[in-house]
Every structure is written in structure tokens, then in C-alpha cells.
Design an enzyme around this catalytic site. Structure first.
Site, PDB file in Angstrom:
ATOM      1  N   ASP A  26       0.849  -1.155   0.021  1.00 55.49           N
ATOM      2  CA  ASP A  26      -0.057   0.030  -0.241  1.00 55.49           C
ATOM      3  C   ASP A  26       0.719   1.147  -0.071  1.00 55.49           C
ATOM      4  O   ASP A  26       1.914   1.320   0.835  1.00 55.49           O
ATOM      5  CB  ASP A  26      -0.931  -0.008   1.223  1.00 55.49           C
ATOM      6  CG  ASP A  26      -2.053   0.464   1.022  1.00 55.49           C
ATOM      7  OD1 ASP A  26      -2.508   1.522   0.537  1.00 55.49           O
ATOM      8  OD2 ASP A  26      -3.059   0.009   1.548  1.00 55.49           O
ATOM      9  N   ASP A  61      -3.136   4.732  -2.511  1.00 50.45           N
ATOM     10  CA  ASP A  61      -4.114   5.180  -1.387  1.00 50.45           C
ATOM     11  C   ASP A  61      -4.613   6.422  -1.904  1.00 50.45           C
ATOM     12  O   ASP A  61      -3.970   7.357  -2.551  1.00 50.45           O
ATOM     13  CB  ASP A  61      -3.493   5.442  -0.048  1.00 50.45           C
ATOM     14  CG  ASP A  61      -4.339   5.932   0.999  1.00 50.45           C
ATOM     15  OD1 ASP A  61      -5.241   5.088   1.441  1.00 50.45           O
ATOM     16  OD2 ASP A  61      -4.366   6.856   1.538  1.00 50.45           O
ATOM     17  N   GLU A 101      -6.973   3.697  -5.536  1.00 53.43           N
ATOM     18  CA  GLU A 101      -8.035   3.839  -4.425  1.00 53.43           C
ATOM     19  C   GLU A 101      -8.499   5.349  -5.186  1.00 53.43           C
ATOM     20  O   GLU A 101      -7.713   6.317  -4.466  1.00 53.43           O
ATOM     21  CB  GLU A 101      -7.974   3.896  -3.048  1.00 53.43           C
ATOM     22  CG  GLU A 101      -9.166   4.174  -2.132  1.00 53.43           C
ATOM     23  CD  GLU A 101      -9.076   4.528  -0.847  1.00 53.43           C
ATOM     24  OE1 GLU A 101      -9.772   4.261  -0.120  1.00 53.43           O
ATOM     25  OE2 GLU A 101      -7.764   5.325  -0.574  1.00 53.43           O
ATOM     26  N   HIS A 122     -10.939  -2.470   4.524  1.00 55.66           N
ATOM     27  CA  HIS A 122     -10.754  -2.200   6.085  1.00 55.66           C
ATOM     28  C   HIS A 122     -11.319  -0.928   6.056  1.00 55.66           C
ATOM     29  O   HIS A 122     -11.349  -0.369   7.317  1.00 55.66           O
ATOM     30  CB  HIS A 122      -9.226  -1.791   6.370  1.00 55.66           C
ATOM     31  CG  HIS A 122      -8.507  -0.711   5.091  1.00 55.66           C
ATOM     32  ND1 HIS A 122      -8.348  -1.144   3.889  1.00 55.66           N
ATOM     33  CD2 HIS A 122      -8.125   0.513   5.599  1.00 55.66           C
ATOM     34  CE1 HIS A 122      -7.950  -0.077   3.570  1.00 55.66           C
ATOM     35  NE2 HIS A 122      -7.871   1.015   4.511  1.00 55.66           N
ATOM     36  N   ASP A 123     -12.132  -0.350   5.261  1.00 56.48           N
ATOM     37  CA  ASP A 123     -12.564   1.145   5.569  1.00 56.48           C
ATOM     38  C   ASP A 123     -14.286   0.951   5.382  1.00 56.48           C
ATOM     39  O   ASP A 123     -15.002   1.782   5.510  1.00 56.48           O
ATOM     40  CB  ASP A 123     -12.599   2.083   4.356  1.00 56.48           C
ATOM     41  CG  ASP A 123     -10.961   2.625   4.279  1.00 56.48           C
ATOM     42  OD1 ASP A 123     -10.383   2.436   5.431  1.00 56.48           O
ATOM     43  OD2 ASP A 123     -10.387   2.929   3.466  1.00 56.48           O
TER      44      ASP A 123
HETATM   45  C1  GLC Z   1      -7.726   5.327   2.198  1.00 57.65           C
HETATM   46  C2  GLC Z   1      -7.512   4.372   3.296  1.00 57.65           C
HETATM   47  C3  GLC Z   1      -8.070   4.611   4.668  1.00 57.65           C
HETATM   48  C4  GLC Z   1      -7.395   6.089   5.126  1.00 57.65           C
HETATM   49  C5  GLC Z   1      -7.377   6.946   4.155  1.00 57.65           C
HETATM   50  C6  GLC Z   1      -6.329   8.014   4.307  1.00 57.65           C
HETATM   51  O1  GLC Z   1      -9.249   5.775   2.251  1.00 57.65           O
HETATM   52  O2  GLC Z   1      -8.061   3.206   2.686  1.00 57.65           O
HETATM   53  O3  GLC Z   1      -7.986   3.633   5.499  1.00 57.65           O
HETATM   54  O4  GLC Z   1      -7.994   6.398   6.443  1.00 57.65           O
HETATM   55  O5  GLC Z   1      -7.125   6.775   2.861  1.00 57.65           O
HETATM   56  O6  GLC Z   1      -4.904   7.510   4.223  1.00 57.65           O
END
Ligand code: GLC
Length: 545
Positions: A95, A196, A246, A320-321
Site C-alpha cells: 500500500d 491510497d 483507490e 478495511h474502511d
Molecule cells: C484510504 C484508506 C483509509 C485511510 C485514508 C487516508 O481511504 O483506505 O484507511 O484512512 O485513505 O489515508
């Protein structure tokens, strides 16, 4: 390079397996469970961050990009993970959190100490007046996206927690540093990367108030994002590797650009529109039943739209979110097994690269916490306060957090019915729902009809069937509010997937199930025995011809 036959397994290391009895999962824990991961039939393991971090945001607040946090292990452990995984034919994806650092990162500390060179690494601006931030933008976890630094008499931008200052990608030096980070891990034998919130890296040239929203649309898919991303890919030498971005609040047009092979940006993207169908008026903190018609439209737009224009989707329900899909779109009590299997088939037979998030494959449910003390996530704790201050009672606020908290996806992996779900020998950093006694790997490995075995079958089915990998996709039953159905086609071969999203019997609107059989289709699998006249609660039927 094509990834249509591949499946990725996502690990949140903190909650996967604790090898050293400190209540926190670690890298050696992953090594110890490689045989289990291999048994799923997947190809890649994406692990969320384990770099040094104050862990204000679960490790997405990195203070050193090229080291391992001692709480998770050592660089030797990491090297061993890559090696041991490779011996089993598994590859590691890491990541990359390149939109922001932790406030404890050396760059930010030096910026705060007055080094102008490092101040140009971040986004520092004058306020609009006494105590007034530069714009009205809100951060993702509640409150202003700006924080004042009295010593510098400036505000810094943080689109996430206050401990996560955003990096200034307009600075070529920053882009060079970050490309070197990616290169560092590539050279350590990593096979791919998840980036991310990568579509938030390019901020607008002029910083102004968002008159309609919280600012998101001003910086999502920003003006230079494609240029920065293709440069990063080129300079780190990762073109053609498995990469997934993402994409927060994105759109189809941009995701095509991110993922078309001729863009030389990423091999696939995560978009989240399908996970907002239970947000009332788009607000995560307002509860509503899932809108299945909306879900169908979104799937259709993204599946067909990406196919027609040569883009590629990562397909998923959980990470995980996100709260657990079976609790959210299924029924985690009465139809736990049926709904978990239906949701799995719905995604795994689509066009795209499927991602399985740890625990999803055994039907892990939401956390079911009953006090705010049990929560750990910064977002949940902030929003609990915001909801209470906005007038919600404790019960109401807990109900909302209970459904929406990211901690729902972060409870320890349920390995067996032993104490602490066999995740650890001591009290873990976050507790488990009581159902670990029945919902666990050991129990499901023994049960041939388990959710776990259904997932294994789906992964294998993709690998053995080109139609799942490369077939075209068309949706039907488009006016049906209970059912999502699609047809995959490859040459003369056809695969039909019909999913009932309701906990009751429902009818098809375009004909009925027996007509498919009359038409020469064979039911090849599903989550119920045989065929009934109509669809049973959360039934999935897969036909083939
Ligand atoms: C992404 C991650 C999340 C994090 C955010 C800020 O959405 O998946 O867990 O809090 O980025 O880095």
C-alpha cells in the site's frame, strides 16, 4: 498484462494474526498463515501499511516510507514474507500512501522547524483573516481540512486527519522522492501496489470555497492527476505490474483514463459508488436501507462502461474502511450463509479483478459493539462526537456508528472458537463479535457447504473459465427492484447470474427460472439445492449454456 484471471486477498495486518502475543497482528503472523491464504486459490496478497507510524489512522499516517514499524516486525521479516510467499506462488502488493504523510514524518517536522525547502513539500497557506482558514473545505474525518501553525503563521492542508498533512505534488522534488519510495519496494521484490486516495493528489490551482459541498469535487481527479500518475509509474518503473488506485468520489471517465493500457497509469481502479447506496442523501452518517435499483444502475454503468472503453475494474464489497457486506447488504442472522454466498457470487462472476478482504470469505459480520469505548477508529470517534453534538441521543449515535464504523471491518480475524478467536493469546487491540464461536476458519474448513468453501470454488471457477475472465457483460431484469442479473458471453458460451437481494421469495419480471432450463441452460451452482419456481431468500442461481 492482463489480470482478469487473478484474485487478490487483502490483509489488514493489525488484525490478521498475532505471532508474538502482544495483541497486535504482525508480519510474522502473515507468514504463519500463508498456507491458509494459498488454500483460497488467490494470486496476490495486498497488505495495508506496516511502515513506521504513530497509528493515528491505522498506519495510513506514515512517518517513514522505507522502513517497517517494529510493532509489525523487521525488514528481515518482510524479506522473509516476500520469499516465503513466492515459494508458494503468492505475490505481495504493498500500500502506497502518497497523498499525505504523518505529521511525524521528518519532512513535515523540518517544515515546521522552518526549513523552507521542506515547507514546499506540503500545502501551507495564509488564512483569510484572524483564525479563519484559507477555504471552507472539510476533511474526511470531520471538521476543517486546515490546521493553523502559530509558529509559521500559516495553515496546512490535511484532507484526512489533522495528523496527515497533504503533500504538494506540484513540487517536482516531492514527485521524485515518492517515485523513489515506490522503486525501493519494487526492488525488494514486491509484485504490485495499491495507491491510497491517489486521485486526490492534484489540488486546484486557485484555492477557493466550495459553495455546494465540502470541497471534494474541487480536488478529486484534479487537473494534473493523470500527468502525475503516469510520471510516477514511469519513474518508478512499474508499468505493467499489478497496480490499483483507490479513487475517492471519482467518475467513469477518469477511471477509464486511469486504467486503459494506453494511458500507462494503473492496471485497475477501486470506485466506491456501489458502497454508498445506503447513504441517505449521500450522507454516510444517515442510515437508510440499501437501494438495490441504484446498486444495479451503478454496476451496469461501471461494468459496461469500463468494458466498452477498455478500462478495468477491481471488484469488491469489503475492505478495511467498509462495514461487513453480509451485515450490510445481506442478513447476518437468519440468512447468514445464503446471503454471504450470494454476495460473493455477485462480485466474483463479474468482469474485473476480485478482491477478498480478510474474514469476508468466512462471512465475518459487523463488530456489534455496544459502547463507544470499544471503538478505535479516529473517524468513528470523531463522528460519534459530531452526532452527539448535533443532538442525537447516545443510543441513536451508537446505532449509526454501529452500522457505519470502519472498525466493523477491523475486528480480529476469526481463526477458531478458541479464546480471542485464536487471533492472539492476549486481549487484542480491538475486540471480536461474540459470533467468533461459530463464524471461524476452523469450523468452516470442516464444513463442505461453508461460505469459505464457496469462496474457494468461486476463485477456482474464475481460473478455469475464460468466460468469467474475458466474457462480455450485459444486465437484464433491469426493472426488477429485488434482483440483479447479468449475462456473460464469450463466443457461443453463456453464463447467467441471477441474484436475489431480498430476504424473501421474489419473482423474476422477465420470464421465470424454468424458462432458462427449457432454453437449454443448466444450473451449474447456487446457494440452494435445485430450482424453485421463484427465487428463494438471497438466492443466487448460476446458469450455463
Ligand atoms: C484510504 C484508506 C483509509 C485511510 C485514508 C487516508 O481511504 O483506505 O484507511 O484512512 O485513505 O489515508
Amino acid at each position: 498484462m492482463k489480470f482478469s484471471d487473478k484474485v487478490v486477498y487483502q490483509i489488514y495486518p493489525k488484525s490478521f494474526y498475532d505471532s508474538n502475543g502482544d495483541g497486535l497482528g504482525d508480519i510474522r503472523g502473515i507468514i504463519e498463515k500463508l498456507d491458509y491464504i494459498k488454500s483460497l486459490g488467490v494470486d496476490y496478497i495486498w497488505t495495508t501499511p506496516f511502515y513506521p507510524s504513530p497509528l493515528k489512522d491505522g498506519g495510513y499516517d506514515i512517518s517513514d516510507y522505507t522502513a517497517i514499524d517494529p510493532r509489525f516486525g523487521t525488514m528481515e521479516d518482510f524479506n522473509e514474507l516476500v520469499k516465503a510467499a513466492a515459494e508458494k506462488g503468492l505475490k505481495i502488493m504493498l500500500d502506497m500512501v502518497l497523498c499525505h504523510t504523518s505529521y511525524q514524518h521528518e519532512w513535515f517536522q523540518r517544515a515546521l522547524a522552518g526549513e523552507e525547502n521542506y515547507q514546499r513539500y506540503y500545502i501551507l497557506r495564509d488564512g483569510r483573516g484572524q483564525g479563519e482558514p484559507p477555504t471552507n473545505w472539510q476533511c474526511a474525518f470531520g471538521g476543517s481540512a486546515w490546521e493553523y501553525v502559530p509558529r509559521l503563521e500559516k495553515w496546512y492542508l490535511h484532507l484526512h486527519d489533522v495528523s496527515q498533512p497533504d503533500l504538494n505534488w506540484t513540487n517536482p522534488k516531492v514527485r521524485e522522492e515518492l517515485a523513489n519510495v515506490v522503486k525501493f519496494w519494487k526492488e525488494k521484490g514486491v509484485a504490485g501496489f495499491r495507491f491510497d486516495v491517489i486521485n486526490l493528489i492534484s489540488k486546484p490551482e486557485i484555492f477557493e470555497d466550495d459553495t455546494e459541498g465540502l470541497g471534494r469535487k474541487l480536488f478529486a481527479d484534479g487537473i494534473h492527476v493523470h500527468e502525475y500518475l503516469s510520471e510516477l509509474v514511469k519513474n518508478s518503473g512499474i508499468d505493467g505490474m499489478i497496480t490499483v488506485g483507490e479513487m475517492a468520489s471519482t467518475d467513469l471517465k477518469n477511471c477509464l483514463l486511469y486504467t486503459r493500457p494506453d494511458s500507462h497509469e494503473l492496471s485497475m481502479s477501486f470506485s466506491f459508488h456501489h458502497l454508498k447506496i445506503d447513504y441517505k442523501n449521500g450522507d454516510k452518517w444517515s442510515l437508510m436501507d440499501a437501494d438495490i435499483s441504484a446498486l444495479k444502475k451503478i454496476f451496469e454503468e461501471w461494468q459496461v462502461g469500463m468494458t466498452e472503453n477498455n478500462g478495468w475494474n477491481a471488484v469488491f464489497w469489503c475492505n478495511h474502511d467498509q462495514p461487513r457486506a453480509v451485515s450490510r447488504f445481506g442478513d447476518d442472522k437468519k440468512y447468514w450463509k445464503e446471503s454471504a454466498k450470494m454476495l460473493a457470487a455477485a462480485i466474483h462472476l463479474m468482469r474485473g479483478t476480485p478482491y477478498i478482504y480478510q474474514g469476508e470469505e468466512i462471512g465475518m459480520t459487523n463488530a456489534k459493539f455496544n459502547s463507544i469505548e470499544q471503538y478505535r477508529d479516529v473517524e468513528s470517534l470523531n463522528y460519534y462526537k459530531i452526532l452527539r453534538e448535533g443532538g442525537k441521543s447516545e443510543t441513536e449515535a451508537l446505532k449509526i456508528i454501529g452500522e457505519r464504523s470502519r472498525d466493523n471491518g477491523r475486528t480480529p480475524m476469526q481463526w477458531s472458537a478458541e479464546k480471542f478467536a485464536d487471533f492472539s493469546t492476549v486481549e487484542p487491540w480491538i475486540s471480536s463479535p461474540a459470533n467468533y464461536k461459530t463464524v471461524n476458519v476452523a469450523a468452516e474448513e470442516k464444513d463442505s457447504d461453508s461460505i469459505l468453501n464457496f469462496y474457494k470454488m468461486l476463485v477456482k471457477f474464475r481460473k478455469e473459465n475464460k468466460i468469467v475472465q474475458d466474457g462480455d457483460i450485459k444486465f437484464f431484469e433491469r426493472e426488477n427492484n429485488d434482483v440483479i442479473a447479468y449475462r456473460r458471453t464469450l463466443g457461443d458460451e453463456k453464463l447467467i447470474v441471477i441474484c436475489n437481494y431480498r430476504g424473501e421469495n421474489v419473482n423474476l419480471t422477465e420470464g421465470n427460472l424454468s424458462e432458462y432450463v427449457a432454453d437449454g441452460y443448466k444450473k451449474i451452482f447456487g446457494n440452494y439445492e435445485g430450482l424453485a419456481d421463484n427465487l428463494r431468500p438471497f438466492e443466487v442461481v448460476v446458469f450455463h449454456k
